[in-house]
Design a protein around this motif. Structure first.
Motif, PDB file in Angstrom:
ATOM      1  N   ASP A  29       0.834  -1.206   0.000  1.00  0.00           N
ATOM      2  CA  ASP A  29       0.000   0.000   0.000  1.00  0.00           C
ATOM      3  C   ASP A  29       0.868   1.255   0.000  1.00  0.00           C
ATOM      4  OD1 ASP A  29      -2.237   1.596   0.046  1.00  0.00           O
ATOM      5  OD2 ASP A  29      -2.670   1.276   2.172  1.00  0.00           O
ATOM      6  N   GLN A  30       1.947   1.239   0.766  1.00  0.00           N
ATOM      7  CA  GLN A  30       2.828   2.405   0.818  1.00  0.00           C
ATOM      8  C   GLN A  30       3.515   2.653  -0.517  1.00  0.00           C
ATOM      9  OE1 GLN A  30       5.539   2.405   4.115  1.00  0.00           O
ATOM     10  NE2 GLN A  30       3.945   2.036   5.647  1.00  0.00           N
ATOM     11  N   ILE A  31       3.790   1.587  -1.252  1.00  0.00           N
ATOM     12  CA  ILE A  31       4.474   1.726  -2.544  1.00  0.00           C
ATOM     13  C   ILE A  31       3.505   2.104  -3.655  1.00  0.00           C
ATOM     14  CG2 ILE A  31       5.770   0.455  -4.321  1.00  0.00           C
ATOM     15  CD1 ILE A  31       6.952  -1.227  -1.983  1.00  0.00           C
ATOM     16  N   LEU A  32       2.342   1.432  -3.703  1.00  0.00           N
ATOM     17  CA  LEU A  32       1.422   1.567  -4.831  1.00  0.00           C
ATOM     18  C   LEU A  32       0.214   2.460  -4.556  1.00  0.00           C
ATOM     19  CD1 LEU A  32       1.278  -2.150  -6.078  1.00  0.00           C
ATOM     20  CD2 LEU A  32       2.680  -0.273  -6.990  1.00  0.00           C
ATOM     21  N   GLY A  33      -0.075   2.684  -3.276  1.00  0.00           N
ATOM     22  CA  GLY A  33      -1.289   3.425  -2.939  1.00  0.00           C
ATOM     23  C   GLY A  33      -2.504   2.541  -2.790  1.00  0.00           C
ATOM     24  N   VAL A  34      -2.349   1.269  -3.062  1.00  0.00           N
ATOM     25  CA  VAL A  34      -3.373   0.245  -2.829  1.00  0.00           C
ATOM     26  C   VAL A  34      -2.668  -0.975  -2.255  1.00  0.00           C
ATOM     27  CG1 VAL A  34      -5.000   1.014  -4.609  1.00  0.00           C
ATOM     28  CG2 VAL A  34      -3.164  -0.571  -5.207  1.00  0.00           C
ATOM     29  N   PRO A  35      -3.361  -1.794  -1.441  1.00  0.00           N
ATOM     30  CA  PRO A  35      -2.688  -2.904  -0.762  1.00  0.00           C
ATOM     31  C   PRO A  35      -2.658  -4.194  -1.577  1.00  0.00           C
ATOM     32  CG  PRO A  35      -4.906  -2.694   0.096  1.00  0.00           C
ATOM     33  CD  PRO A  35      -4.733  -1.580  -0.916  1.00  0.00           C
ATOM     34  N   GLU A  36      -2.662  -4.086  -2.901  1.00  0.00           N
ATOM     35  CA  GLU A  36      -2.684  -5.293  -3.718  1.00  0.00           C
ATOM     36  C   GLU A  36      -1.945  -5.068  -5.025  1.00  0.00           C
ATOM     37  OE1 GLU A  36      -6.813  -6.123  -4.333  1.00  0.00           O
ATOM     38  OE2 GLU A  36      -7.040  -4.593  -5.885  1.00  0.00           O
ATOM     39  N   VAL A  37      -1.568  -6.186  -5.637  1.00  0.00           N
ATOM     40  CA  VAL A  37      -0.892  -6.160  -6.931  1.00  0.00           C
ATOM     41  C   VAL A  37      -1.741  -6.913  -7.951  1.00  0.00           C
ATOM     42  CG1 VAL A  37       1.444  -5.943  -6.006  1.00  0.00           C
ATOM     43  CG2 VAL A  37       0.429  -8.221  -6.292  1.00  0.00           C
ATOM     44  N   ASP A  38      -1.394  -6.746  -9.228  1.00  0.00           N
ATOM     45  CA  ASP A  38      -2.111  -7.458 -10.280  1.00  0.00           C
ATOM     46  C   ASP A  38      -1.770  -8.943 -10.295  1.00  0.00           C
ATOM     47  OD1 ASP A  38      -3.370  -5.147 -11.304  1.00  0.00           O
ATOM     48  OD2 ASP A  38      -1.559  -4.629 -12.434  1.00  0.00           O
ATOM     49  N   CYS A  39      -0.526  -9.258  -9.967  1.00  0.00           N
ATOM     50  CA  CYS A  39      -0.079 -10.649 -10.039  1.00  0.00           C
ATOM     51  C   CYS A  39       1.137 -10.848  -9.142  1.00  0.00           C
ATOM     52  CB  CYS A  39       0.236 -11.040 -11.484  1.00  0.00           C
ATOM     53  SG  CYS A  39       1.204  -9.834 -12.408  1.00  0.00           S
TER      54      CYS A  39
ATOM     55  N   ILE B 272       0.764 -14.445  -0.941  1.00  0.00           N
ATOM     56  CA  ILE B 272       0.531 -13.926  -2.293  1.00  0.00           C
ATOM     57  C   ILE B 272      -0.939 -14.021  -2.685  1.00  0.00           C
ATOM     58  CG2 ILE B 272       2.907 -14.265  -3.048  1.00  0.00           C
ATOM     59  CD1 ILE B 272       2.032 -16.746  -4.563  1.00  0.00           C
ATOM     60  N   MET B 273      -1.683 -14.983  -2.114  1.00  0.00           N
ATOM     61  CA  MET B 273      -3.127 -14.974  -2.338  1.00  0.00           C
ATOM     62  C   MET B 273      -3.770 -13.765  -1.671  1.00  0.00           C
ATOM     63  SD  MET B 273      -4.526 -18.905  -2.296  1.00  0.00           S
ATOM     64  CE  MET B 273      -3.684 -19.483  -0.827  1.00  0.00           C
ATOM     65  N   GLU B 274      -3.235 -13.387  -0.521  1.00  0.00           N
ATOM     66  CA  GLU B 274      -3.798 -12.249   0.203  1.00  0.00           C
ATOM     67  C   GLU B 274      -3.612 -10.949  -0.561  1.00  0.00           C
ATOM     68  OE1 GLU B 274      -3.071  -9.783   4.374  1.00  0.00           O
ATOM     69  OE2 GLU B 274      -2.163 -11.752   4.091  1.00  0.00           O
ATOM     70  N   ILE B 275      -2.451 -10.761  -1.209  1.00  0.00           N
ATOM     71  CA  ILE B 275      -2.144  -9.449  -1.780  1.00  0.00           C
ATOM     72  C   ILE B 275      -2.344  -9.370  -3.299  1.00  0.00           C
ATOM     73  CG2 ILE B 275      -0.634  -8.707   0.096  1.00  0.00           C
ATOM     74  CD1 ILE B 275       0.943  -9.880  -3.161  1.00  0.00           C
ATOM     75  N   THR B 276      -2.795 -10.450  -3.916  1.00  0.00           N
ATOM     76  CA  THR B 276      -3.075 -10.408  -5.353  1.00  0.00           C
ATOM     77  C   THR B 276      -4.557 -10.109  -5.562  1.00  0.00           C
ATOM     78  OG1 THR B 276      -1.313 -11.988  -5.823  1.00  0.00           O
ATOM     79  CG2 THR B 276      -2.996 -11.703  -7.511  1.00  0.00           C
ATOM     80  N   ARG B 277      -4.844  -9.225  -6.480  1.00  0.00           N
ATOM     81  CA  ARG B 277      -6.214  -8.770  -6.699  1.00  0.00           C
ATOM     82  C   ARG B 277      -7.117  -9.920  -7.143  1.00  0.00           C
ATOM     83  NH1 ARG B 277      -7.614  -8.578 -12.030  1.00  0.00           N
ATOM     84  NH2 ARG B 277      -5.907  -8.556 -13.560  1.00  0.00           N
ATOM     85  N   ALA B 278      -8.406  -9.725  -6.982  1.00  0.00           N
ATOM     86  CA  ALA B 278      -9.385 -10.702  -7.453  1.00  0.00           C
ATOM     87  C   ALA B 278      -9.240 -10.876  -8.963  1.00  0.00           C
ATOM     88  CB  ALA B 278     -10.800 -10.245  -7.112  1.00  0.00           C
ATOM     89  N   GLY B 279      -9.245 -12.124  -9.398  1.00  0.00           N
ATOM     90  CA  GLY B 279      -9.069 -12.420 -10.807  1.00  0.00           C
ATOM     91  C   GLY B 279      -7.622 -12.468 -11.244  1.00  0.00           C
ATOM     92  N   GLY B 280      -6.698 -12.261 -10.315  1.00  0.00           N
ATOM     93  CA  GLY B 280      -5.280 -12.259 -10.651  1.00  0.00           C
ATOM     94  C   GLY B 280      -4.701 -13.660 -10.768  1.00  0.00           C
ATOM     95  N   ARG B 281      -3.438 -13.713 -11.157  1.00  0.00           N
ATOM     96  CA  ARG B 281      -2.753 -14.979 -11.387  1.00  0.00           C
ATOM     97  C   ARG B 281      -1.521 -15.085 -10.494  1.00  0.00           C
ATOM     98  NH1 ARG B 281      -4.064 -17.505 -16.381  1.00  0.00           N
ATOM     99  NH2 ARG B 281      -1.983 -18.436 -16.418  1.00  0.00           N
ATOM    100  N   LEU B 282      -1.198 -16.315 -10.113  1.00  0.00           N
ATOM    101  CA  LEU B 282      -0.040 -16.590  -9.271  1.00  0.00           C
ATOM    102  C   LEU B 282       0.873 -17.570  -9.991  1.00  0.00           C
ATOM    103  CD1 LEU B 282      -1.959 -17.270  -5.918  1.00  0.00           C
ATOM    104  CD2 LEU B 282      -1.261 -15.060  -6.862  1.00  0.00           C
ATOM    105  N   GLY B 283       2.084 -17.141 -10.301  1.00  0.00           N
ATOM    106  CA  GLY B 283       3.091 -18.039 -10.861  1.00  0.00           C
ATOM    107  C   GLY B 283       3.910 -18.623  -9.730  1.00  0.00           C
ATOM    108  N   ILE B 284       4.098 -19.940  -9.747  1.00  0.00           N
ATOM    109  CA  ILE B 284       4.754 -20.615  -8.617  1.00  0.00           C
ATOM    110  C   ILE B 284       5.906 -21.483  -9.122  1.00  0.00           C
ATOM    111  CG2 ILE B 284       4.376 -22.018  -6.544  1.00  0.00           C
ATOM    112  CD1 ILE B 284       1.394 -21.371  -6.799  1.00  0.00           C
ATOM    113  N   PRO B 285       7.023 -20.854  -9.540  1.00  0.00           N
ATOM    114  CA  PRO B 285       8.198 -21.634  -9.897  1.00  0.00           C
ATOM    115  C   PRO B 285       8.993 -22.124  -8.691  1.00  0.00           C
ATOM    116  CG  PRO B 285       8.660 -19.320 -10.222  1.00  0.00           C
ATOM    117  CD  PRO B 285       7.203 -19.421  -9.836  1.00  0.00           C
TER     118      PRO B 285
END
Length: 404
Positions: free
Chosen positions: A257-267, A294-307
């Protein structure tokens, strides 16, 4: 032909450089070799003189004693080399070719390979789909942290560099094509990174740094890297990433939130895996931490890559469930947010040629991003210790002293 020298897993915390057999075009019995693979003839393969071979975080899981890897296992699945012998059935790869070896071993003949899923080849590991060099439960193909190594299915697998002289000038970049650059890139692609995306990368080890650089190549607007290690976070900042020190600031959503102004990312991309630690100064190992965060901070409908690597057997795990890869994942949260999760080994051959061109054109600077550090074969045991302590370097072994 003469002998060979290789980096060998001895016991938890200890690797050694030992004399070993010069490779032949057959898979012989030895530590970690699946009995059903013993005697497998490989006239479709080649012998490589190893030019560079890298120490990987996945190797560290074995060296720490967190797998069932046997003593004597020759390590190394990140291999770049010169072809010095070709099998009878090899048609297109020639002696003298300088090549990158995908860490996935793939036959090119099975359904998975024909569908470009070379990470789960059906014919190279008798126990389950998928294989790799020098890795526990992966069929027993001999590792390449050595002077010489045998590579099967050469015509299908090997990525030949078009100009040897130019390739040697960028060998510290090109050596990353065997694993971590395609792996980081696959994590970013799996997470749906595109121009303008905001991206969170969990883990600032070499794969995390490769994923962050890959996200930049894909056009991400902001790449945020989280870790507990200040030195590794400084390396992420060196090529333009935002960072979050989760030891000092354990609330990830507040920091985003401090970096982006919202507490979530696209992915988001998990580049940590099963040895994850809890956030904060006093937290120990908590293997589901990254997946849940990462489930907590990724927006609804977003994707999680797990290498990041997760295993089915971990004798050093913190509880009985974790020892068999059963983790307390908040799958209900992921379901409620309609997340897409992509896991598993990276199909290197889907990406390595394009990434090679990005390196040769100067577009990609992966060696700089991961702080590639050249060492001798004899320096490998100390490098394993340094890497385990968290130094922000990607150690590249030069077994023959050929890299300028």
């Amino acid at each position: 032909m003469g002998g060979n020298r290789a980096v060998v897993y001895s016991k938890p915390g200890i690797v050694e450089v030992r004399n070993t057999d010069y490779p032949e075009l057959v898979l012989k019995d030895g530590p970690g070799v699946n009995p059903l693979n013993v005697g497998r003839k490989c006239e479709h393969g080649v012998i490589l003189k190893v030019i560079t071979t890298n120490i990987c975080g996945s190797d560290q899981h074995m060296v720490r004693g967190r797998t069932t890897a046997p003593s004597g296992l020759i390590l190394g699945h990140e291999i770049t080399g010169e072809v010095i012998e070709v099998g009878r059935d090899v048609e297109f790869i020639k002696k003298g070719d300088l090549v990158s070896v995908p860490f996935n071993i793939a036959c090119g003949r099975c359904r998975s390979c024909k569908e470009r899923n070379t990470n789960v080849c059906l014919n190279v590991n008798p126990d389950r789909p998928g294989s790799a060099y020098g890795y526990v439960d992966m069929g027993g193909w001999v590792g390449g942290q050595s002077e010489y190594v045998m590579v099967p299915y050469a015509d299908f697998q090997l990525l030949k560099f078009p100009d040897k002289e130019k390739a040697m000038e960028k060998i510290l970049d090109l050596t990353m094509l065997s694993d971590i650059f395609p792996t980081g890139y696959h994590g970013a692609v799996s997470a749906g990174v595109r121009p303008g995306s905001t991206v969170y990368v969990a883990g600032a080890g070499p794969v995390g740094l490769a994923a962050a650089h890959s996200a930049q190549l894909l056009g991400a607007a902001v790449v945020i890297v989280g870790d507990l290690n200040a030195e590794r976070l400084a390396q992420a900042r060196s090529f333009g990433c935002e960072t979050v020190n989760l030891r000092e600031h354990p609330n990830l959503s507040e920091q985003i939130d401090q970096i982006l102004g919202v507490p979530e990312v696209d992915c988001a991309i998990d580049c940590v895996g099963f040895e994850a630690s809890g956030h904060g100064k006093d937290h120990g190992e908590a293997p589901a931490t990254v997946l849940n965060s990462i489930m907590e901070i990724t927006r609804a409908g977003g994707r999680l890559g797990i290498p990041g690597l997760y295993v089915t057997g971990d004798p050093g795990a913190v509880d009985e469930d974790s020892k068999v890869g059963t983790l307390k994942i908040r799958i209900g949260l992921g379901w409620a947010k309609s997340h897409t999760l992509v896991t598993g080994q990276t199909p290197v051959m889907q990406y390595n040629r394009d990434l090679m061109m990005a390196i040769l054109s100067g577009r990609a600077q992966i060696a700089k991003a991961v702080n590639a550090t050249l060492i001798s074969l004899d320096a490998a045991p100390q490098a394993y210790q340094d890497f385990d302590r968290g130094v922000s370097r990607k150690f590249v072994i030069d077994p023959h002293g050929l890299v300028k």
